[in-house]
Design a protein around this motif. Sequence first.
Motif, short mmCIF file in Angstrom:
data_model
loop_
_atom_site.label_atom_id
_atom_site.label_comp_id
_atom_site.label_asym_id
_atom_site.label_seq_id
_atom_site.Cartn_x
_atom_site.Cartn_y
_atom_site.Cartn_z
N GLU A 56 1.21 -2.84 -4.39
CA GLU A 56 -0.09 -2.24 -4.11
C GLU A 56 -0.85 -3.11 -3.11
O GLU A 56 -0.82 -4.34 -3.17
CB GLU A 56 -0.89 -2.12 -5.41
N THR A 57 -1.55 -2.48 -2.21
CA THR A 57 -2.33 -3.18 -1.19
C THR A 57 -3.77 -2.69 -1.23
O THR A 57 -4.06 -1.59 -1.69
CB THR A 57 -1.75 -2.97 0.21
N ARG A 58 -4.65 -3.52 -0.71
CA ARG A 58 -6.06 -3.18 -0.62
C ARG A 58 -6.63 -3.89 0.60
O ARG A 58 -6.42 -5.10 0.78
CB ARG A 58 -6.81 -3.62 -1.88
N THR A 59 -7.33 -3.13 1.46
CA THR A 59 -7.96 -3.69 2.64
C THR A 59 -9.47 -3.62 2.45
O THR A 59 -10.03 -2.56 2.19
CB THR A 59 -7.56 -2.93 3.91
N LEU A 60 -10.10 -4.76 2.58
CA LEU A 60 -11.54 -4.88 2.40
C LEU A 60 -12.07 -5.68 3.59
O LEU A 60 -11.93 -6.91 3.65
CB LEU A 60 -11.88 -5.59 1.09
N GLY A 61 -12.69 -4.98 4.54
CA GLY A 61 -13.17 -5.67 5.73
C GLY A 61 -12.05 -6.34 6.48
O GLY A 61 -11.03 -5.71 6.83
N GLY A 62 -12.20 -7.65 6.70
CA GLY A 62 -11.16 -8.40 7.39
C GLY A 62 -10.11 -8.97 6.48
O GLY A 62 -9.34 -9.84 6.89
N LEU A 63 -10.03 -8.51 5.23
CA LEU A 63 -9.08 -9.04 4.26
C LEU A 63 -8.12 -7.95 3.82
O LEU A 63 -8.53 -6.83 3.51
CB LEU A 63 -9.84 -9.59 3.04
N ARG A 64 -6.84 -8.31 3.78
CA ARG A 64 -5.82 -7.39 3.25
C ARG A 64 -5.09 -8.12 2.12
O ARG A 64 -4.58 -9.22 2.29
CB ARG A 64 -4.82 -7.01 4.35
N LEU A 65 -5.07 -7.47 0.93
CA LEU A 65 -4.42 -8.03 -0.24
C LEU A 65 -3.15 -7.25 -0.56
O LEU A 65 -3.14 -6.01 -0.49
CB LEU A 65 -5.35 -7.98 -1.46
N THR A 66 -2.10 -7.97 -0.93
CA THR A 66 -0.84 -7.36 -1.36
C THR A 66 -0.44 -7.97 -2.68
O THR A 66 -0.37 -9.20 -2.82
CB THR A 66 0.27 -7.59 -0.33
N VAL A 67 -0.19 -7.12 -3.68
CA VAL A 67 0.22 -7.59 -5.01
C VAL A 67 1.72 -7.84 -4.99
O VAL A 67 2.51 -6.96 -4.65
CB VAL A 67 -0.15 -6.56 -6.10
N LEU A 68 2.15 -9.04 -5.38
CA LEU A 68 3.56 -9.42 -5.41
C LEU A 68 4.12 -9.50 -6.82
O LEU A 68 5.32 -9.31 -7.02
CB LEU A 68 3.75 -10.78 -4.72
N ALA A 69 3.32 -9.77 -7.81
CA ALA A 69 3.79 -9.92 -9.20
C ALA A 69 2.54 -9.85 -10.10
O ALA A 69 1.40 -9.97 -9.62
CB ALA A 69 4.51 -11.26 -9.38
N PRO A 70 2.74 -9.59 -11.41
CA PRO A 70 4.01 -9.47 -12.14
C PRO A 70 4.46 -8.01 -12.21
O PRO A 70 3.66 -7.10 -11.95
CB PRO A 70 3.62 -9.97 -13.54
N PRO A 71 5.71 -7.76 -12.58
CA PRO A 71 6.16 -6.38 -12.75
C PRO A 71 5.49 -5.74 -13.96
O PRO A 71 5.00 -6.44 -14.85
CB PRO A 71 7.67 -6.54 -12.95
N PRO A 72 5.44 -4.41 -14.01
CA PRO A 72 4.85 -3.73 -15.18
C PRO A 72 5.55 -4.14 -16.46
O PRO A 72 6.78 -4.31 -16.49
CB PRO A 72 5.04 -2.24 -14.87
#
Length: 859
Positions: A706-722
Amino acid sequence: MRHPADWWAGALEHQEHRDARAPGRTWDLRLVPAALGAWLTGLLTVHLPPERVAAAGALYLAALLLGAALVPVVARALRREGPPPGRTRAAGPWRALPWSAVALSALAVTAVLLSDAAVRHDTSRGPLGEALAAGGTLAVTAEVAQPPRRWTAPASGPAPEGEDRTGVVLELRLEHVTHEGRDGPADATATVFADGPAWAGLVPGQRITAVLTAGPPSPGPPVLRAAAPPADLPGREPGRREQVRERFVLATAGLGPDAAGLLPGMTFGERAGIGPELEQAMRDTGLTHLTAVSGANCALVTALAGHAALSFGAGRRACLTAGLGALAAFVLLVGPDPSVLRAAVMGGLAALSLLTGRTAVSLATLSGAVIVLVVVRPALAAEYGFVLSVLATAGIVVSGRPLTRWLGTGVPDVLAVAVAIPAAAQLWCAPVLVLLQPAVPVYSLPANVLAAPLVPVVTVCGLAGLLLLNLAGGAGAAAALLPLEAGALAARLVAGTARALAGVPGALAPWPQGLPGVLLMTLAAAALLCTVHALDVRRRRPAPTAGALHEGPAPAPFPEEHWRGLAHLRRRRRTAAAAAVLLVVALLAVRAAVDGRRPPPVWEAVLCDVGQGDAVLLRTAPGRAVLVDTGPEPQALARCLRRSGVEHLDLVVLSHAHADHTGGLPALAQHGRIGEVWYATAGAAPPGGLTEALPGTPARRPVPGETRTLGGLRLTVLAPPPTAPGRWSDPTSSDENNASLVLRAELTGEDGVTTSWLLTGDLEEDGARALLRTAGPLVDVDVLKVSHHGARNGGTAIIDAADPALAVVSAGRDNDYGHPHPAILAHLERSGVPLLRTDEHGAVAIVQREHRLLAVPLR
């Protein structure tokens, strides 16, 4: 109008009259042997069994009897044939130790022994006594009496080298005890040794249940060890005292971080709001005692109340009664701090002396206070706060006036007193201080001299604000702003003084540790004090009247112009000295004002200094950010948000459900403007306290990819698995660490350059291996937040895979776990990765400038 130079010179004239104006001698030694005997007996009760304490007390009394018998004999043997012409024989030194002093010492020692026996009897009954006698396990309900303090001891068992060698020690007021099926009430204070963030995060007044183990029987108060983390209990309804203190703390929260920490501390001893950076600066400059309420605060409260009664025409008895009533109220507000108890008992004894028409003698009053307190509570004799308070007061009483007279030969009285009082107190306390911290604050004396005029301003303004804030109907809230603002300015000056002198090279000089360092400091301090007293005695000794006659005419007198020139030169020198002092104070004031109004730096990320925990801010827009973890303390997080200029949090990320990552959530309840919460945990429920702190705020578990872009920041979730429901029915601490939410953050600055971060929570080696199998090249970043605060169990594989240009570690100064571990530090050094640590560098802002990463202290 009188010229300032003439006024200044007038304050320095008539040196020969200073001693005539000084009060009489305050060295009444009659109660000193009894106080020493009581203190020594109380100290031994903490470390020795009762029979050995009684033997030591008898040995002390025997030595005192022998000394009382030998002193007159030695004095008569050394006595001269007669006094010099024109002088009468002075009283011998044996007059300071009459036989009544021996009897008082015997009574004091016996009273301490009886008091200790009563305490032992109370703790030897019921389930608590059975557990202490048998060394068993017991479940307790208790209230935290004192905040946790760090302790260090050799590791036991197969713990990795450098880990689990430290912990915390705290005082618990036991309320209820259960042992082997028997339960009952308890009324005792126990010392508990523990480790783990749950214990380290406890605060005074918090009620808990815990499982403790009692070791082999030992003298003194009960000593227990924690067998499991504590569980919180609902606290009692806050009483009047807690409400008054909380109202004052909230009123000072908007006056800036320095004022919000120092005003409550210097008014009634509430030190929780003082930041780690300021606390270290005050420790390095010997100003930490300013935030511990002591005799100066008690004397100020008593004097103000007495003068207020005097202004209404009250008599002596009414004024003393008003002063004592105000002192009692102040003690209830502050709590049973050792220095406050000492000062309060001294004030009460002095007032009783004045009411009975006797002159209050300082050393006798101090000795009486020591006897009373140690008899009531023998364990107090072993507390550092009590020992330092008594030594500092004794130093001021015994050495303060001689040092003032000696300094007064060349400087004004005001400056002589300002230098002599802290110098005498520090010389008497120095052996104990180096036992606590094997270093000497080189600039402690000038720091105390510069801060001395500000302390009463802060205290008086704080007390005035406290009274106005608690007027009926809240009518004084607006009126309290003026004294609180004035006190805040003085508090910022104190903070500026501490930072300025702590930043000077060589502010701390190393000193030998342990007993050799204590003995060396004792010899050095004793040599200095003996020199001062010898010089004072020599100066006060009358000049000899005998001399030789010389024939011939007397020499011609100096012309009047000569004496006028000398007086003019003295005035110029002293005016220059005064101007230099005023210039230093003005520079410190300017620096404090600039620091208090300096805008936060333009940053891309902020590594908050929240102690032993994590809190990282990632900028999304001006005044907006994403917060990853909250640290353990709400006040530390609130301070970081305030200094960073963050007004809106687009997203709050809780990497996992440990208290050192979620304990600061209550600060967000007051901050407001929070968009959403992401969290991860090994359990089925969200982290504790999330719903209570942020009711109504959307909260969910993100999924990898999952990713989220907020202004000049982009976040990508790497862990943990469900995680499947029920998979972690009873997760361990390692399970929770390995369930940490791992993020890749990409921050694009105003110049278009992107900086990548890897935020790893508290991943241990198992979790790191799983991450590297699934994340692939996404872990290759510019900045790596080293997992688990740099603990050894975080491993080094993730460091090699990330290949960062900069590594950051968030850990508490002198933390209980040895973080970051030497093995991790060595691996980073071998890899050529520079390291940024909050325990050494404090809160820092990370800035991208011309393709370079810069770390800027966040002030």
